[in-house]
Design an enzyme around this catalytic site. Structure first.
Site, PDB file in Angstrom:
ATOM      1  N   GLU A 153       0.812  -1.219   0.000  1.00 36.10           N
ATOM      2  CA  GLU A 153       0.000   0.000   0.000  1.00 36.10           C
ATOM      3  C   GLU A 153       0.848   1.274   0.000  1.00 36.10           C
ATOM      4  O   GLU A 153       0.802   2.066   0.949  1.00 36.10           O
ATOM      5  CB  GLU A 153      -0.966  -0.004   1.185  1.00 36.10           C
ATOM      6  CG  GLU A 153      -2.019  -1.090   1.063  1.00 36.10           C
ATOM      7  CD  GLU A 153      -2.959  -1.153   2.254  1.00 36.10           C
ATOM      8  OE1 GLU A 153      -2.623  -0.599   3.316  1.00 36.10           O
ATOM      9  OE2 GLU A 153      -4.024  -1.775   2.128  1.00 36.10           O
ATOM     10  N   GLU A 312      -7.024  -7.759  -0.534  1.00 35.73           N
ATOM     11  CA  GLU A 312      -7.374  -7.709   0.890  1.00 35.73           C
ATOM     12  C   GLU A 312      -8.775  -7.142   1.050  1.00 35.73           C
ATOM     13  O   GLU A 312      -9.110  -6.136   0.425  1.00 35.73           O
ATOM     14  CB  GLU A 312      -6.452  -6.752   1.664  1.00 35.73           C
ATOM     15  CG  GLU A 312      -5.042  -7.181   1.861  1.00 35.73           C
ATOM     16  CD  GLU A 312      -4.287  -6.126   2.691  1.00 35.73           C
ATOM     17  OE1 GLU A 312      -4.907  -5.401   3.479  1.00 35.73           O
ATOM     18  OE2 GLU A 312      -3.065  -6.024   2.494  1.00 35.73           O
TER      19      GLU A 312
HETATM   20  C1  GAL Z   1      -4.352  -2.959   5.170  1.00 36.12           C
HETATM   21  C2  GAL Z   1      -2.942  -3.488   5.301  1.00 36.12           C
HETATM   22  C3  GAL Z   1      -2.912  -4.797   6.043  1.00 36.12           C
HETATM   23  C4  GAL Z   1      -3.734  -4.700   7.304  1.00 36.12           C
HETATM   24  C5  GAL Z   1      -5.126  -4.263   6.949  1.00 36.12           C
HETATM   25  C6  GAL Z   1      -6.058  -4.171   8.136  1.00 36.12           C
HETATM   26  O1  GAL Z   1      -4.396  -1.621   4.823  1.00 36.12           O
HETATM   27  O2  GAL Z   1      -2.381  -3.677   4.024  1.00 36.12           O
HETATM   28  O3  GAL Z   1      -1.573  -5.134   6.341  1.00 36.12           O
HETATM   29  O4  GAL Z   1      -3.147  -3.767   8.165  1.00 36.12           O
HETATM   30  O5  GAL Z   1      -5.079  -3.002   6.347  1.00 36.12           O
HETATM   31  O6  GAL Z   1      -7.332  -3.733   7.759  1.00 36.12           O
END
Ligand code: GAL
Length: 673
Positions: A153, A312
């Site tokens: 990110e 994710e």
């Molecule tokens: C994302 C990040 C992950 C985790 C997640 C939690 O932004 O890439 O590592 O922290 O958020 O929601």
């Protein structure tokens, strides 16, 4: 050429961030057993593992990662392998404290979290290149390797650093962008407030100053910071391409406008082999599935319409909002399949096994603290099966009806200080127009203002304050050739250097809209204006009004009260074969719906009829056929008209004429023929 799909992945991507280094190795075997039970096809590993892989400078420990990748491979699970460059180890910072980023106020961050990186720092760049090289040399031929996941990110949590290395790097960037210091003076308008620079050495980042700084300097700094992160991405990507030819490289985006505002994803979309995205529901009382759809559409658009991967999201609640509600039963599947409908080739999560320690232990996971006897786990297993039944749709593309213009540079420029009203927020307008189109069951592509728009019958411009002459010409040609354009206020005001276009507002849009704007007149907080339409209908506006002078456009709605009473509020201009609408105030949902009703008629866009508001219907089509997704976000069963017959893939049942979609449920029909 690297592949545009994860190497060796023959199903949709299903899995999550897997951080086995947080657990004894004995647990790994249970992990892979359960992954198989759930139908996991791919996991992301090693994203935060630099300190374990290189425990001391030049000392490497790859043993655990070797064993992990072997174990995944033996179990048929593909690996999205991270380069851990978002978290350099503490030894690195102790040797190079100046790699820690500095805020505009001059405060240097400390080690102890993640993402504390000055992207201009030469030592960081060298160390990142080194660990990336080591990983690529070791794993290029590993049979589990599906793709590379560079960094994590970019753009959050630190979007820009203001240290001396960045100042020097910024000067180099300015020299290559503007050619000379005179070029910078001209672009920034430094005659104003006596800011003229005689030498590049005098130029600094826009650090803390007594009052508002130079807006063009601030805008260029955002561009510079974005470009600098991209340099580092490219540096890692090129190493990976060289040492592991053919293996695709990605970095996970965060296209939701509420989650990352520092990255120009139009530019980044061109750099990655596969676009991937992270998306989390923001529980701010608004309809979260609309925000999800918007982020997914934006992701597909920065991928140029090609399939992408949701890398994710969350199985249930997150842990970083003020209040973190769990997802309702069925919501995780609806969310996942909504992403798939809009072009994702799967649904991945943060994270596989819920952590016991660390900052994210209260963040949901595929395998919760409560283990397998939990609702979340049961829904995860069900989702794995659902995604498996959709494997054939890989490679198909989501079909959009209309386009919305979006440009990060314009957003950055408009959010600088001292604008006519702080109540006007371009993101709010983008959300509102998107929602109005969503409510009409239209699928949206986002487009850059200079992109070819000819395939869209309708193009909506929510608030494009910064607009180049080229973009203006593009829109004019689009309308002349038969397109329907809807433009909202405060668009076409400045050029790429935040300088007001010469002549009356809205510079490059005057001809296409057939009007000029003499003056803006933003409203006070809570103030409203009434608008009356041709048929006596009334609408409401707030935040903004303008003194619009028609110069070819007809007036459709007129201000009925306020300072602008009697002046045009909404206009329509016929130009060539097309039509251009302009709205000079902030319309609420009702007003936007009325306006879009007219525009949709002009554009002859046909939307699915008789659908409840929160039932989403989206199509993907390609070599393997046409797939109709119907996603019911309501608490009542719904019926969706089906043109023709097909097979519902989640239930295996034949469908004809009409599709029943249970409350909170999803149906995916592969149409015959
Ligand atoms: C994302 C990040 C992950 C985790 C997640 C939690 O932004 O890439 O590592 O922290 O958020 O929601």
């Amino acid at each position: 050429m690297p592949e545009a799909t994860p190497r060796g992945l023959t199903r949709l991507a299903f899995g999550g961030d897997y951080n086995p280094e947080q657990w004894p190795e004995g647990v790994w075997h249970e992990d892979v057993r359960l992954m198989r039970e759930a139908g996991v096809t791919m996991v992301s590993v090693g994203i935060f593992s630099w300190a374990l892989l290189e425990p001391a400078p030049g000392v490497y420990d790859f043993g655990w990662l070797d064993r992990l990748l072997d174990l995944l491979h033996e179990n048929g699970i593909r690996a999205d392998l991270g380069t851990p460059t978002v978290v350099p180890p503490v030894w690195f910072y102790r040797a190079h404290p100046e790699a820690l980023p500095v805020t505009a106020e001059g405060v240097r961050y400390e080690f102890g979290s993640r993402g504390a990186i000055c992207h201009s720092n030469a030592d960081y760049r060298a160390a990142a290149a080194n660990i990336t090289t080591r990983l690529a040399e070791r794993y290029a031929d590993h049979p589990a390797l599906a793709m590379w996941h560079v960094h994590n990110e970019y753009g959050v949590p630190v979007s820009a650093c203001y240290c001396d290395s960045c100042a020097a790097h910024f000067r180099r960037w300015l020299a290559s962008t503007h050619g000379s210091v005179e070029g910078v003076n001209e672009a920034w308008g430094t005659a104003f407030w006596g800011q003229r620079y005689a030498d590049f050495e005098d130029i600094n980042p826009p650090r803390l100053a007594p009052t508002v700084g130079n807006p063009a300097q601030a805008l260029d700094y955002r561009r510079f910071a974005d470009a600098t992160m991209r340099e580092n991405f490219r540096m890692e990507r090129d190493i990976l391409h060289r040492l592991a030819p053919g293996v695709p490289v990605t970095t996970n985006f965060m296209t939701a406008l509420s989650q990352c505002d520092s990255v120009d994803y139009w530019a980044w979309g061109r750099e990655v082999d596969i676009v991937t995205n992270d998306h989390y529901l923001i529980t701010d009382g608004r309809r979260t599935h609309v925000n999800l759809a918007m982020a997914a559409d934006l992701t597909r658009s920065v991928a140029g319409g090609a399939p992408w991967i949701l890398l994710e999201h969350s199985t249930s609640g997150v842990n970083w909002q003020a209040r973190n509600p769990a997802k309702a039963p069925g919501q995780m599947a609806r969310n996942s399949l909504a992403h798939v409908a809009r072009g994702s080739e799967g649904a991945m999560f943060f994270q596989w096994r819920q952590s016991r320690r660390g900052a994210e232990k209260f963040h949901s996971a595929m395998l919760p603290h409560g283990g397998t006897d939990t609702r979340v786990w049961r829904e995860v297993v069900e989702l794995g099966a659902a995604l498996d039944s959709l494997s054939d749709l890989r490679g198909t593309r989501t079909q959009a009806d209309v386009a919305v213009l979006w440009d990060w540079h314009s957003w950055w420029a408009q959010n600088l200080d001292w604008r006519p009203s702080e109540d006007h927020d371009p993101r709010e307008r983008a959300d509102a127009f998107y929602e109005a189109l969503y409510d009409r069951h239209l699928t949206v592509d986002f487009a850059h203002p200079e992109a070819d728009l000819s395939r869209y019958p309708l193009v909506v411009v929510p608030a494009l304050y910064l607009m180049t002459e080229a973009a203006g010409n593009n829109l004019k040609a689009y309308v002349e050739n038969g397109g329907t354009l809807v433009v909202s206020f405060f668009s076409g005001i400045v050029d790429e250097h935040d300088a007001v276009h010469e002549g009356a507002y809205p510079g490059p849009l005057r001809d296409v809209l057939g009007l000029t704007i003499e003056e803006f007149s933003p409203l006070l907080q809570g103030e409203n204006v009434r608008l009356t339409g041709p048929d006596g209908s009334e609408l409401n506006g707030d935040v903004w009004t303008e003194f619009v002078v028609p110069r070819g456009a007809e007036t459709v709605w007129t201000y009925a009260d306020g300072l602008t009473a009697g002046h045009p509020a909404v206009t329509r201009h016929r130009l060539g074969e097309g039509t251009a609408w302009y709205v000079s105030t902030r319309l609420g949902a009702e007003g936007l719906d009325a306006l879009l009703g007219w525009a949709v008629e002009d554009a002859q866009v046909v939307a699915p009829a008789d659908l409840p508001r929160d039932v989403e219907v989206v199509r993907r089509a390609g070599a393997s056929g046409t797939y109709l997704f119907a996603i019911n976000h309501t608490a009542a069963d719904a019926k969706v008209a089906l043109a023709g017959t097909g097979t519902e893939l989640l239930t295996g049942v034949r469908a004809a004429g009409r599709l029943e979609v249970p409350a909170g449920g999803v149906r995916v029909v592969r149409l015959d023929g």
